[in-house]
Design an enzyme around this catalytic site. Structure first.
Site, mmCIF file in Angstrom:
data_model
loop_
_atom_site.group_PDB
_atom_site.id
_atom_site.type_symbol
_atom_site.label_atom_id
_atom_site.label_comp_id
_atom_site.label_asym_id
_atom_site.label_seq_id
_atom_site.Cartn_x
_atom_site.Cartn_y
_atom_site.Cartn_z
ATOM 1 N N ASN A 9 0.856 -1.187 0.000
ATOM 2 C CA ASN A 9 0.000 0.000 0.000
ATOM 3 C C ASN A 9 0.894 1.239 0.000
ATOM 4 O OD1 ASN A 9 -1.850 2.023 0.465
ATOM 5 N ND2 ASN A 9 -2.359 1.380 2.561
ATOM 6 N N TRP A 10 0.966 1.892 -1.158
ATOM 7 C CA TRP A 10 1.883 3.047 -1.283
ATOM 8 C C TRP A 10 1.276 4.330 -0.716
ATOM 9 C CZ3 TRP A 10 4.044 2.417 -6.997
ATOM 10 C CH2 TRP A 10 4.786 1.230 -7.062
ATOM 11 N N LYS A 11 0.014 4.287 -0.355
ATOM 12 C CA LYS A 11 -0.681 5.464 0.206
ATOM 13 C C LYS A 11 -0.482 6.691 -0.700
ATOM 14 C CE LYS A 11 -0.067 3.331 4.654
ATOM 15 N NZ LYS A 11 -0.091 3.460 6.090
ATOM 16 N N HIS A 91 -9.510 0.507 4.980
ATOM 17 C CA HIS A 91 -8.207 0.750 5.626
ATOM 18 C C HIS A 91 -8.444 1.699 6.809
ATOM 19 C CE1 HIS A 91 -4.170 2.239 6.357
ATOM 20 N NE2 HIS A 91 -3.739 1.144 5.751
ATOM 21 N N GLU A 93 -6.979 4.205 7.862
ATOM 22 C CA GLU A 93 -6.864 5.644 7.585
ATOM 23 C C GLU A 93 -8.144 6.174 6.929
ATOM 24 O OE1 GLU A 93 -3.099 5.402 5.553
ATOM 25 O OE2 GLU A 93 -2.156 4.849 7.451
ATOM 26 N N GLU A 163 -5.162 -5.417 10.613
ATOM 27 C CA GLU A 163 -4.159 -4.373 10.813
ATOM 28 C C GLU A 163 -4.451 -3.622 12.105
ATOM 29 O OE1 GLU A 163 -2.381 -3.020 6.846
ATOM 30 O OE2 GLU A 163 -4.324 -2.077 6.977
ATOM 31 N N GLY A 169 2.310 2.182 10.662
ATOM 32 C CA GLY A 169 3.195 3.336 10.485
ATOM 33 C C GLY A 169 3.855 3.802 11.766
ATOM 34 N N SER A 209 3.539 -2.240 10.363
ATOM 35 C CA SER A 209 4.998 -2.207 10.535
ATOM 36 C C SER A 209 5.668 -3.551 10.247
ATOM 37 C CB SER A 209 5.354 -1.690 11.928
ATOM 38 O OG SER A 209 4.855 -0.377 12.107
ATOM 39 N N GLY A 230 2.825 -1.301 4.292
ATOM 40 C CA GLY A 230 2.810 0.132 4.004
ATOM 41 C C GLY A 230 4.222 0.615 3.720
ATOM 42 N N GLY A 231 4.844 1.235 4.715
ATOM 43 C CA GLY A 231 6.166 1.857 4.570
ATOM 44 C C GLY A 231 7.195 1.011 3.836
#
Ligand code: PEP
Length: 247
Positions: A9-11, A91, A93, A163, A169, A209, A230-231
């Site tokens: 997930n590159w957001k 998600h 967010e 998640e 994150g 993470s 993610g990251g």
């Protein structure tokens, strides 16, 4: 048996050039052929990226409507027309910053099913819920209110991502035991509602993470079928190391 999946997930990150470079770097790596790899870049880049890679591409969000006067929204048919084949739903967010409720998420699930569009349904508890020991009740409710209304044939082979919000994150990963405990429960709830065969066909991914340093231990858990990253998915070496972390 559930499919092994690693999704990135590159957001809201990367320019178009950076996104193309990243996809090309991932393509050059030797990837475990048994793992389904999915990338969730900015929707704006789908067309350009689909011309550069055979990797599966998806969107981080989509409309629960099929078309019409919904300014700023993007329909499944439009996503398909530029190379997207799957979408994230719920998600944390989206739930947190855009107030997507369990009802709205249920409508997105229904729209995806109606249009035969694949999705990853995300769930997970915030920190205060975990600290209060209510994480099982919380996640089970998210699933019941937005996903578990689907009939048996529509939930088969679907994807759920657990998640924990406190791990997204933050650099704070759930331990393998904490992940397995929740995943085992999700599998159990699926079994209760849909039976063993269907429960075993659903891929349950961990997100929060997940890094090259902890992916092996997490993926080795019995009920963890992969990860939503993610990251670490913004770095080709880290992401591909995670993809290749299954035993
Ligand atoms: C995510 O946003 O889905 C996620 C898991 O992020 P991170 O890996 O950065 O915690």
């Amino acid at each position: 048996m559930a499919q092994k999946i690693v999704a990135g997930n590159w957001k809201m990150n990367l320019s178009l050039k950076e996104a193309i470079d990243l996809v090309e770097s991932i393509d050059q790596e030797d990837l475990d052929k048994d793992v389904r790899v999915i990338l969730f870049p900015s929707t704006l880049y789908l067309q350009a990226l689909s011309e550069k890679t055979k990797l599966e591409l998806g969107v981080q969000n989509f409309s629960e409507m099929d078309k019409g006067a919904y300014t700023g929204e993007i329909a499944i048919s439009q996503i398909r027309s530029v190379g997207g084949s799957i979408g994230l739903i719920g998600h944390s967010e989206r739930r947190m910053y855009y107030k997507e409720s369990n009802d709205v998420l249920k409508a997105k699930v229904n729209q995806a099913v109606e249009e035969d569009f694949d999705f990853i349904f995300c769930c997970g508890e915030p920190l205060e819920v975990r600290e209060g020991g209510r994480e099982m009740e919380y996640v089970s409710r998210q699933l019941k209110e937005s996903l578990f209304h689907l009939p048996k044939d529509k939930i088969k082979n679907k994807i759920i991502a657990y998640e924990p919000v406190w791990a997204i994150g933050t650099g704070k990963t759930a331990t393998a035991e904490q992940a397995e405990e929740m995943h085992k429960n999700i599998r159990f709830w699926l079994k209760e509602k849909y039976g063993e065969e269907i429960a075993d066909s659903v891929s349950i991914l961990y997100g929060g993470s997940c890094k090259p340093q902890n992916a092996k231990e997490i993926f080795a858990c019995e009920n963890v079928d992969g990860g939503l990253i993610g990251g670490a998915s913004l770095n080709a070496k880290d992401f591909t190391t995670i993809i290749n972390s299954f035993e």
